[in-house]
Design a protein around this motif. Structure first.
Motif, PDB file in Angstrom:
ATOM      1  N   LEU A 108       0.846  -1.191   0.000  1.00  0.00           N
ATOM      2  CA  LEU A 108       0.000   0.000   0.000  1.00  0.00           C
ATOM      3  C   LEU A 108       0.880   1.240   0.000  1.00  0.00           C
ATOM      4  O   LEU A 108       1.990   1.237   0.542  1.00  0.00           O
ATOM      5  CB  LEU A 108      -0.906   0.008   1.234  1.00  0.00           C
ATOM      6  N   VAL A 109       0.398   2.309  -0.604  1.00  0.00           N
ATOM      7  CA  VAL A 109       1.160   3.558  -0.658  1.00  0.00           C
ATOM      8  C   VAL A 109       1.464   4.060   0.748  1.00  0.00           C
ATOM      9  O   VAL A 109       2.545   4.589   1.002  1.00  0.00           O
ATOM     10  CB  VAL A 109       0.377   4.621  -1.458  1.00  0.00           C
ATOM     11  N   SER A 110       0.517   3.894   1.647  1.00  0.00           N
ATOM     12  CA  SER A 110       0.703   4.393   3.011  1.00  0.00           C
ATOM     13  C   SER A 110       1.834   3.687   3.737  1.00  0.00           C
ATOM     14  O   SER A 110       2.330   4.183   4.752  1.00  0.00           O
ATOM     15  CB  SER A 110      -0.593   4.236   3.812  1.00  0.00           C
ATOM     16  N   ALA A 122       3.787  15.355  -1.269  1.00  0.00           N
ATOM     17  CA  ALA A 122       2.452  15.502  -0.683  1.00  0.00           C
ATOM     18  C   ALA A 122       1.384  14.874  -1.577  1.00  0.00           C
ATOM     19  O   ALA A 122       0.479  14.176  -1.092  1.00  0.00           O
ATOM     20  CB  ALA A 122       2.143  16.981  -0.443  1.00  0.00           C
ATOM     21  N   VAL A 123       1.487  15.100  -2.888  1.00  0.00           N
ATOM     22  CA  VAL A 123       0.472  14.597  -3.815  1.00  0.00           C
ATOM     23  C   VAL A 123       0.485  13.078  -3.873  1.00  0.00           C
ATOM     24  O   VAL A 123      -0.567  12.425  -3.832  1.00  0.00           O
ATOM     25  CB  VAL A 123       0.694  15.198  -5.216  1.00  0.00           C
ATOM     26  N   ILE A 124       1.667  12.471  -3.957  1.00  0.00           N
ATOM     27  CA  ILE A 124       1.744  11.012  -4.030  1.00  0.00           C
ATOM     28  C   ILE A 124       1.386  10.392  -2.678  1.00  0.00           C
ATOM     29  O   ILE A 124       0.707   9.354  -2.620  1.00  0.00           O
ATOM     30  CB  ILE A 124       3.148  10.579  -4.489  1.00  0.00           C
ATOM     31  N   ALA A 147     -10.953   1.486   2.650  1.00  0.00           N
ATOM     32  CA  ALA A 147     -11.090   2.944   2.607  1.00  0.00           C
ATOM     33  C   ALA A 147     -10.613   3.516   1.281  1.00  0.00           C
ATOM     34  O   ALA A 147     -10.817   4.692   1.020  1.00  0.00           O
ATOM     35  CB  ALA A 147     -10.304   3.579   3.755  1.00  0.00           C
ATOM     36  N   GLY A 148     -10.007   2.705   0.435  1.00  0.00           N
ATOM     37  CA  GLY A 148      -9.626   3.164  -0.898  1.00  0.00           C
ATOM     38  C   GLY A 148      -8.158   3.491  -1.047  1.00  0.00           C
ATOM     39  O   GLY A 148      -7.769   4.136  -2.018  1.00  0.00           O
ATOM     40  N   THR A 149      -7.319   3.067  -0.107  1.00  0.00           N
ATOM     41  CA  THR A 149      -5.887   3.335  -0.228  1.00  0.00           C
ATOM     42  C   THR A 149      -5.317   2.585  -1.426  1.00  0.00           C
ATOM     43  O   THR A 149      -5.521   1.390  -1.576  1.00  0.00           O
ATOM     44  CB  THR A 149      -5.163   2.895   1.057  1.00  0.00           C
ATOM     45  N   SER A 150      -4.612   3.306  -2.279  1.00  0.00           N
ATOM     46  CA  SER A 150      -4.066   2.708  -3.493  1.00  0.00           C
ATOM     47  C   SER A 150      -2.785   1.941  -3.196  1.00  0.00           C
ATOM     48  O   SER A 150      -2.117   2.165  -2.184  1.00  0.00           O
ATOM     49  CB  SER A 150      -3.774   3.793  -4.527  1.00  0.00           C
ATOM     50  N   ARG A 151      -2.453   1.069  -4.123  1.00  0.00           N
ATOM     51  CA  ARG A 151      -1.194   0.336  -4.040  1.00  0.00           C
ATOM     52  C   ARG A 151      -0.150   0.993  -4.939  1.00  0.00           C
ATOM     53  O   ARG A 151      -0.472   1.783  -5.825  1.00  0.00           O
ATOM     54  CB  ARG A 151      -1.395  -1.125  -4.404  1.00  0.00           C
ATOM     55  N   VAL A 152       1.097   0.630  -4.707  1.00  0.00           N
ATOM     56  CA  VAL A 152       2.209   1.239  -5.431  1.00  0.00           C
ATOM     57  C   VAL A 152       2.083   1.008  -6.932  1.00  0.00           C
ATOM     58  O   VAL A 152       2.411   1.889  -7.735  1.00  0.00           O
ATOM     59  CB  VAL A 152       3.546   0.690  -4.893  1.00  0.00           C
ATOM     60  N   TRP A 168      -6.204  11.286 -10.499  1.00  0.00           N
ATOM     61  CA  TRP A 168      -5.664  11.346  -9.131  1.00  0.00           C
ATOM     62  C   TRP A 168      -6.788  11.561  -8.126  1.00  0.00           C
ATOM     63  O   TRP A 168      -6.877  10.856  -7.110  1.00  0.00           O
ATOM     64  CB  TRP A 168      -4.647  12.477  -9.043  1.00  0.00           C
ATOM     65  N   ARG A 169      -7.684  12.488  -8.431  1.00  0.00           N
ATOM     66  CA  ARG A 169      -8.766  12.819  -7.495  1.00  0.00           C
ATOM     67  C   ARG A 169      -9.728  11.661  -7.315  1.00  0.00           C
ATOM     68  O   ARG A 169     -10.229  11.419  -6.204  1.00  0.00           O
ATOM     69  CB  ARG A 169      -9.509  14.068  -8.018  1.00  0.00           C
ATOM     70  N   LEU A 170      -9.996  10.925  -8.372  1.00  0.00           N
ATOM     71  CA  LEU A 170     -10.903   9.788  -8.290  1.00  0.00           C
ATOM     72  C   LEU A 170     -10.365   8.688  -7.385  1.00  0.00           C
ATOM     73  O   LEU A 170     -11.132   7.965  -6.751  1.00  0.00           O
ATOM     74  CB  LEU A 170     -11.148   9.213  -9.690  1.00  0.00           C
ATOM     75  N   HIS A 171      -9.042   8.572  -7.318  1.00  0.00           N
ATOM     76  CA  HIS A 171      -8.440   7.470  -6.574  1.00  0.00           C
ATOM     77  C   HIS A 171      -7.968   7.871  -5.175  1.00  0.00           C
ATOM     78  O   HIS A 171      -7.336   7.052  -4.494  1.00  0.00           O
ATOM     79  CB  HIS A 171      -7.277   6.876  -7.372  1.00  0.00           C
ATOM     80  N   LEU A 172      -8.261   9.085  -4.754  1.00  0.00           N
ATOM     81  CA  LEU A 172      -7.924   9.446  -3.383  1.00  0.00           C
ATOM     82  C   LEU A 172      -8.833   8.696  -2.415  1.00  0.00           C
ATOM     83  O   LEU A 172     -10.028   8.528  -2.681  1.00  0.00           O
ATOM     84  CB  LEU A 172      -8.090  10.956  -3.167  1.00  0.00           C
ATOM     85  N   PRO A 173      -8.306   8.252  -1.275  1.00  0.00           N
ATOM     86  CA  PRO A 173      -9.171   7.612  -0.283  1.00  0.00           C
ATOM     87  C   PRO A 173     -10.164   8.615   0.298  1.00  0.00           C
ATOM     88  O   PRO A 173     -10.066   9.824   0.076  1.00  0.00           O
ATOM     89  CB  PRO A 173      -8.181   7.143   0.797  1.00  0.00           C
TER      90      PRO A 173
END
Length: 590
Positions: A228-230, A402-404, A481-486, A518-523
């Protein structure tokens, strides 16, 4: 997927307010047509071409036009249907053509964005979360560069709509892909990589090793490393790329089969490029494809300028200690997610940015010659001193981080806690219970003595095992919650880069599609920890939690409306004249 819950009046009000706010789009178009009735700037090319098609002059083509005729065909169909139903319009005025763009921006685009969000989030818009989905769609439609050109006869709205529709088709896999305009075709090309990623992800096992050699070997054996990106560091992006590459080699036959329907479209586009001797149709001398890597630097301040309401508080949570954060703003991000970018990230990225600035800063003659565009004044600042373009690298780096990082801005519900149940002393009232328990144990002992094999007694859970379960639950909640993967971030970066670095001009319009994806895939917006821990059924406490969670969304709406009002007012009422064109009003625009 969450279970359905009754919707509150606040949720219903938020959802049904969306179409009323979207009325701002036709209102904006009416103001433009009232003040600027004649074609303005690029409309001077688009309007006559659409009018030629309306009169069935299908072989007519203005050589100055650079994009395919999708916009003009769209307008022809919409106006022909309107003519059949209402008896008008018989002639296509600029206002009538602008109205077809308004239909795309205020009706079709919100509808298809909603459908896409439902698919991405895997939930229908029939529950309280539907208000959040609808509000996200509303804010995308209010995005200032997109909103501005929705009132003019430009190609940007329809280009975005076609990309969104292609994305919908691709995710649902119910039919052939829609061909996209030449300026956005790179997103289709890179979507093949996304398809490959999804194909691998359906059958692949997660790779647990963090060593490069093991990740490569695991990829060949259908194990994919994709955190996960987080939870990812910069090394994880390289590891994920290696893992996906190895997985493609290990599943080459399956990948080729899955790509067959798409390769025909890609081959057709390649044939068009060879026949046309380029991507654009006209004005090739001013739109020659090249390498303009600085575009991938300018995009990050662009994102932050428009989306700071969504980024400010989460970024503060990352960089500030909890003692400095008000409790109402503390999202409770895990410690491994907090902190500034690591030194390794700075060392790997900042020198590369400086090299790009030094060797690949390209300023198109149109940029410096046309003071009607805001980009003209941005470059005036950047070129005011030789050191500024290098100092701006710090801004590019922090904004990109910040954006990524925003792909991982999510919070999980309160984690389960390991508790111990103390033994209670025997009380007179409990003697009967003790006797019953004793008889029950004796019965069990008698029964078990007749069995050859006695089942082992359950052992208490160790703290290590409990922590693993806790982490697994937390990770699952972040995924929901919608967190994207790398892997998604890599594909999005590749698509964005390939679509921008070939463009010599720097225009805010070119960044619309990357921003929307980008906006569509934000959690979902994080919920402050203090509200997640309370779990109160009190109506006021529940309302406070909703306000704290959704405040960034409303702030984003307000910010977009302010920008739209200011830029719209300046465009309509702050015109000026060029000395070389007296009597002709010039207007500021994106």
């Amino acid at each position: 997927m969450n279970s359905a819950k009754p919707e509150s009046g606040l949720v219903l009000a938020a959802r049904y307010a969306v179409p009323f706010v979207l009325l701002a789009i036709p209102f904006w178009m009416s103001q433009v047509s009232a003040v600027v009735p004649d074609p303005y700037l690029d409309e001077a090319f688009h309007v006559p071409q659409a009018q030629a098609y309306w009169h069935h002059k299908w072989t007519h083509w203005d050589p100055k036009l650079t994009t395919p005729p999708a916009l003009y065909l769209w307008s022809y169909v919409i106006c022909a249907i309107t003519l059949f139903l209402r008896g008008s319009p018989t002639e296509l005025s600029p206002e009538a053509l602008r109205a077809t763009n308004v239909g795309a921006a205020a009706v079709f685009l919100p509808w298809r964005l909603q459908t896409l969000l439902d698919t991405i989030r895997k939930e229908r818009n029939n529950r309280p979360s539907g208000a959040w989905l609808s509000h996200t769609v509303l804010n995308i439609c209010l995005f200032p560069p997109l909103f501005f050109f929705s009132g003019l006869y430009y190609t940007d709205v329809l280009a975005l709509l076609v990309v969104i529709e292609a994305y919908n088709w691709d995710l649902k896999r119910t039919g052939p892909l829609t061909p996209v305009p030449s300026r956005t075709v790179i997103f289709f090309i890179v979507s093949l990589v996304a398809l490959v990623t999804r194909t691998l992800g359906r059958n692949a096992k997660p790779c647990r090793s963090t060593k490069f050699a093991d990740i490569f070997r695991g990829g060949l054996e259908n194990e994919v490393y994709d955190p996960l990106v987080s939870e990812a560091s910069i090394e994880d992006y390289f590891k994920t790329a290696i893992s996906l590459g190895a997985a493609v080699l290990g599943n080459l036959g399956q990948i080729i089969v899955s790509l067959m329907p798409y390769l025909a479209i890609l081959a057709a586009f390649g044939g068009f490029v060879l026949w046309n001797n380029g991507v654009v149709l006209g004005h090739k001398e001013f739109h020659t494809a090249g390498i303009h890597l600085s575009q991938m630097l300018y995009i990050w301040p662009y994102f932050v300028f428009f989306s700071w309401p969504l980024l400010a508080v989460p970024v503060a949570n990352l960089v500030l200690p909890r003692s400095m954060l008000p409790k109402s703003l503390d999202y409770g991000f895990p410690d491994k997610q907090k902190g500034l970018p690591r030194i390794l990230t700075v060392v790997a990225v900042v020198p590369l940015m400086l090299i790009i600035v030094h060797f690949n800063t390209i300023v198109h003659p149109f940029t410096l010659a046309d003071n009607r565009h805001y980009v003209f004044y941005v470059f005036r600042i950047l070129r005011s001193h030789p050191a500024i373009i290098y100092a701006a690298t710090a801004v590019y780096f922090f904004c990109s981080w910040a954006v990524i990082s925003a792909f991982g801005f999510s919070t999980a519900s309160s984690s389960p806690q390991l508790i111990s149940v103390p033994r209670t002393e025997q009380s007179p009232a409990g003697k009967g219970v003790k006797e019953a328990s004793k008889l029950k144990k004796e019965a069990k002992s008698t029964a078990s003595s007749k069995k050859p094999d006695q089942a082992p007694k359950p052992q208490p859970m160790s703290r290590e095992a409990f922590e693993k379960i806790k982490e697994a639950l937390s990770q699952r909640q972040r995924q929901q919650a919608g967190t994207s993967r790398v892997s998604f971030v890599l594909v999005w970066l590749a698509a964005t880069a390939l679509s921008l670095i070939t463009a010599p001009l720097v225009e805010p319009r070119y960044f619309i599609i990357p921003w929307v994806i980008w906006r569509l895939h934000l959690p979902r917006q994080p919920t402050p920890q203090i509200y997640r821990e309370k779990r109160s059924s009190n109506e006021k406490a529940s309302l406070d939690a909703k306000i704290a969670t959704n405040l960034p969304l409303f702030l984003e709406s307000f910010w977009f409306l302010v920008i739209n009002v200011v830029t719209g007012y300046v465009f309509l009422y702050k015109g000026f004249e060029w000395p070389q064109e007296p009597g002709k009003t010039q207007r500021f625009m994106w």
